[in-house]
Enzyme design. Structure first.
Site, PDB file in Angstrom:
ATOM      1  N   ARG A 198     -12.600  -3.921  -7.280  1.00  0.00           N
ATOM      2  CA  ARG A 198     -12.343  -4.578  -5.997  1.00  0.00           C
ATOM      3  C   ARG A 198     -13.657  -4.739  -5.227  1.00  0.00           C
ATOM      4  O   ARG A 198     -14.423  -3.791  -5.076  1.00  0.00           O
ATOM      5  CB  ARG A 198     -11.349  -3.742  -5.190  1.00  0.00           C
ATOM      6  CG  ARG A 198     -10.799  -4.446  -3.960  1.00  0.00           C
ATOM      7  CD  ARG A 198      -9.701  -3.631  -3.303  1.00  0.00           C
ATOM      8  NE  ARG A 198     -10.226  -2.437  -2.642  1.00  0.00           N
ATOM      9  CZ  ARG A 198      -9.595  -1.775  -1.676  1.00  0.00           C
ATOM     10  NH1 ARG A 198      -8.398  -2.189  -1.279  1.00  0.00           N
ATOM     11  NH2 ARG A 198     -10.117  -0.696  -1.129  1.00  0.00           N
ATOM     12  N   TYR A 217     -11.135   1.311  10.657  1.00  0.00           N
ATOM     13  CA  TYR A 217     -12.395   1.644   9.984  1.00  0.00           C
ATOM     14  C   TYR A 217     -12.741   0.715   8.821  1.00  0.00           C
ATOM     15  O   TYR A 217     -13.719   0.963   8.113  1.00  0.00           O
ATOM     16  CB  TYR A 217     -12.417   3.103   9.522  1.00  0.00           C
ATOM     17  CG  TYR A 217     -11.273   3.539   8.629  1.00  0.00           C
ATOM     18  CD1 TYR A 217     -11.223   3.180   7.294  1.00  0.00           C
ATOM     19  CD2 TYR A 217     -10.263   4.346   9.129  1.00  0.00           C
ATOM     20  CE1 TYR A 217     -10.199   3.599   6.483  1.00  0.00           C
ATOM     21  CE2 TYR A 217      -9.223   4.779   8.328  1.00  0.00           C
ATOM     22  CZ  TYR A 217      -9.195   4.405   7.002  1.00  0.00           C
ATOM     23  OH  TYR A 217      -8.164   4.829   6.190  1.00  0.00           O
ATOM     24  N   LYS A 218     -11.980  -0.345   8.635  1.00  0.00           N
ATOM     25  CA  LYS A 218     -12.327  -1.313   7.589  1.00  0.00           C
ATOM     26  C   LYS A 218     -13.161  -2.437   8.211  1.00  0.00           C
ATOM     27  O   LYS A 218     -14.335  -2.254   8.517  1.00  0.00           O
ATOM     28  CB  LYS A 218     -11.060  -1.805   6.904  1.00  0.00           C
ATOM     29  CG  LYS A 218     -10.217  -0.699   6.268  1.00  0.00           C
ATOM     30  CD  LYS A 218      -9.007  -1.247   5.561  1.00  0.00           C
ATOM     31  CE  LYS A 218      -8.038  -0.157   5.139  1.00  0.00           C
ATOM     32  NZ  LYS A 218      -8.605   0.832   4.204  1.00  0.00           N
ATOM     33  N   ASP A 260       1.531  -4.893   8.441  1.00  0.00           N
ATOM     34  CA  ASP A 260       0.375  -4.014   8.341  1.00  0.00           C
ATOM     35  C   ASP A 260      -0.863  -4.901   8.217  1.00  0.00           C
ATOM     36  O   ASP A 260      -1.002  -5.657   7.250  1.00  0.00           O
ATOM     37  CB  ASP A 260       0.523  -3.102   7.121  1.00  0.00           C
ATOM     38  CG  ASP A 260      -0.613  -2.101   6.979  1.00  0.00           C
ATOM     39  OD1 ASP A 260      -1.694  -2.334   7.550  1.00  0.00           O
ATOM     40  OD2 ASP A 260      -0.428  -1.098   6.265  1.00  0.00           O
ATOM     41  N   PHE A 275       0.845  -1.189   0.000  1.00  0.00           N
ATOM     42  CA  PHE A 275       0.000   0.000   0.000  1.00  0.00           C
ATOM     43  C   PHE A 275       0.885   1.245   0.000  1.00  0.00           C
ATOM     44  O   PHE A 275       1.831   1.346   0.786  1.00  0.00           O
ATOM     45  CB  PHE A 275      -0.924   0.001   1.218  1.00  0.00           C
ATOM     46  CG  PHE A 275      -1.980   1.065   1.136  1.00  0.00           C
ATOM     47  CD1 PHE A 275      -2.973   1.002   0.176  1.00  0.00           C
ATOM     48  CD2 PHE A 275      -1.960   2.147   1.997  1.00  0.00           C
ATOM     49  CE1 PHE A 275      -3.940   1.996   0.080  1.00  0.00           C
ATOM     50  CE2 PHE A 275      -2.928   3.139   1.907  1.00  0.00           C
ATOM     51  CZ  PHE A 275      -3.919   3.067   0.944  1.00  0.00           C
TER      52      PHE A 275
END
Length: 418
Positions: free
Chosen positions: A377, A223-224, A198, A129
């Site tokens: 996605r 928040y995922k 991560d 990322f």
């Protein structure tokens, strides 16, 4: 051949199905983007309102003590830790993923400089990322180190050549491919490197056991799959053997051993508490606490084992239906088929029109996202996504292709957030 009736029957037999009611999910929407932002837990609005109106409005500053605000980073951190193989007192909920990576990578490089002075390379995956790579670039420039990027399959061979730190995202954000954390951590240690993981696309989505993998540091997002709300605090874990060795570089007052002594000299708190920095965002932390309530509601139904089994069933179904019903649409599966190598998302590549196709799906109420240059996605959060949802998503995808509606001009315009 799988039918809609088959999917409905699977929903009816799903013990996790009632957990869907714990979330606010708009009518007519199939939400397949919880890997980017989880939906609102139904209890969160009232709980945040209580924090605003009663704890802040009536309790005022007393609520740091009376409402337990001051201890929230550790208390919420312990709740997250139970989902990632950490022990009590090892995780704090704080700051952002990027800021937390800066802290732990700085500490890891300090340890490497002391223990293995010749090791000055941070090794990562080329498709990691971007924020992780940007933070690593900045720290490597500051520390006169080298950031070395390789393809995923090249990682084992690249370890050992002056590598100080292996920095990886457990589940790749673009492909959904999942690394073998234990194997790569072991290889890193054998080569004299530390391992930072991560967990942004792992925590709450796939089984994680940091101690079993003998990881050194971990960070992640709230928040995922943890459903804590936009911009809620991230989290940070440090293996106890490293926790007291170095102070992290953002030496703010919340990381002081006794913040309210107000001494001019910094004295780091013991353990992971030294990785706190400034005053914590209480209202966002309350939202994260509610998200964890919803995740914990799966525990009587099997917890992570049940969530993982359903996630794999949903992603298997989606892959099979896309191949069954959209086989001539020019889509290429980039997510691994093997269960051990897959996170909780499915990514499809298409050379032409991937962004516009996703916009057409969103207009139909099927919300996924696009990742440049050519990835559609789709995230599958088993707390609220069902088998009929999966069928409906593929049906809309089929119709978008058959109607050619994705070619409309309104779907070509790029938004700031994709």
């Amino acid at each position: 051949m799988t039918t809609l009736q088959d999917c409905r029957a699977r929903d009816a037999a799903d013990p996790l199905r009632p957990l869907r009611d714990l979330f606010v999910l708009p009518d007519g929407v199939t939400y397949l983007d919880g890997n980017s932002l989880g939906p609102l837990p139904r209890a969160a609005a009232a709980r945040i309102a209580k924090a605003v109106e009663h704890e802040w409005g009536q309790g005022l500053i007393r609520s740091w003590n009376d409402a337990g605000w001051f201890a929230m980073p550790q208390r919420v951190g312990d709740r997250i830790g139970s989902w990632i193989g950490a022990r009590a007192g090892e995780v704090v909920a704080t700051d952002t993923t990027s800021a937390n990576l800066y802290k732990v990578l700085s500490a890891a490089l300090s340890i490497a400089a002391q223990d293995r002075p010749g090791h000055r390379v941070v090794l990562s995956e080329r498709s990691n990322f971007p924020t992780d790579l940007y933070i690593a670039q900045a720290l490597c420039a500051e520390r006169d180190c080298e950031l070395r990027l390789v393809e995923a399959e090249e990682l084992p061979a690249a370890l050992g050549d002056r590598v100080a730190v292996l920095l990886l995202t457990h589940v790749n954000y673009r492909t959904g491919a999942m690394h073998d954390m234990a194997a790569l951590t072991r290889a890193a240690h054998e080569g004299g490197a530390l391992a930072i993981w991560d967990l942004a696309h792992s925590a709450g989505a796939v089984p994680v056991d940091l101690h079993a993998a003998q990881a050194d540091f971990a960070i992640g997002c709230g928040y995922k799959y943890l459903n804590g709300g936009p911009g809620c605090p991230a989290f940070l874990w440090v293996h106890p053997k490293h926790a007291d060795r170095f102070s992290q570089p953002l030496a703010g007052w919340w990381g002081h051993a006794v913040p309210f002594e107000f001494t001019p000299e910094y004295r780091p708190a013991p353990g992971v508490a030294r990785y706190l920095c400034g005053t914590q965002p209480v209202l966002s932390m309350v939202g994260l606490d509610c998200g964890l309530d919803a995740l914990d509601a799966s525990l009587p139904h099997g917890g992570m084992q049940a969530l993982r089994a359903k996630s794999l069933a949903l992603t298997d179904l989606f892959i099979g239906l896309v191949e069954q019903r959209c086989g001539d649409a020019g889509l290429r599966l980039v997510t691994p088929r093997e269960h051990a190598d897959r996170g909780s998302q499915v990514c499809l590549a298409r050379e032409e029109g991937a962004y516009a196709i996703m916009q057409a799906l969103i207009a139909r109420g099927v919300i996924g996202d696009f990742r440049a240059p050519d990835i559609l996605r789709f995230g599958f959060t088993p707390l609220y996504v069902g088998f009929e949802d999966t069928w409906n998503a593929v049906e809309h995808l089929r119709q978008v292709f058959e109607s050619d509606e994705w070619r409309q001009a309104r779907f070509q315009q790029r938004h700031a957030v994709t």
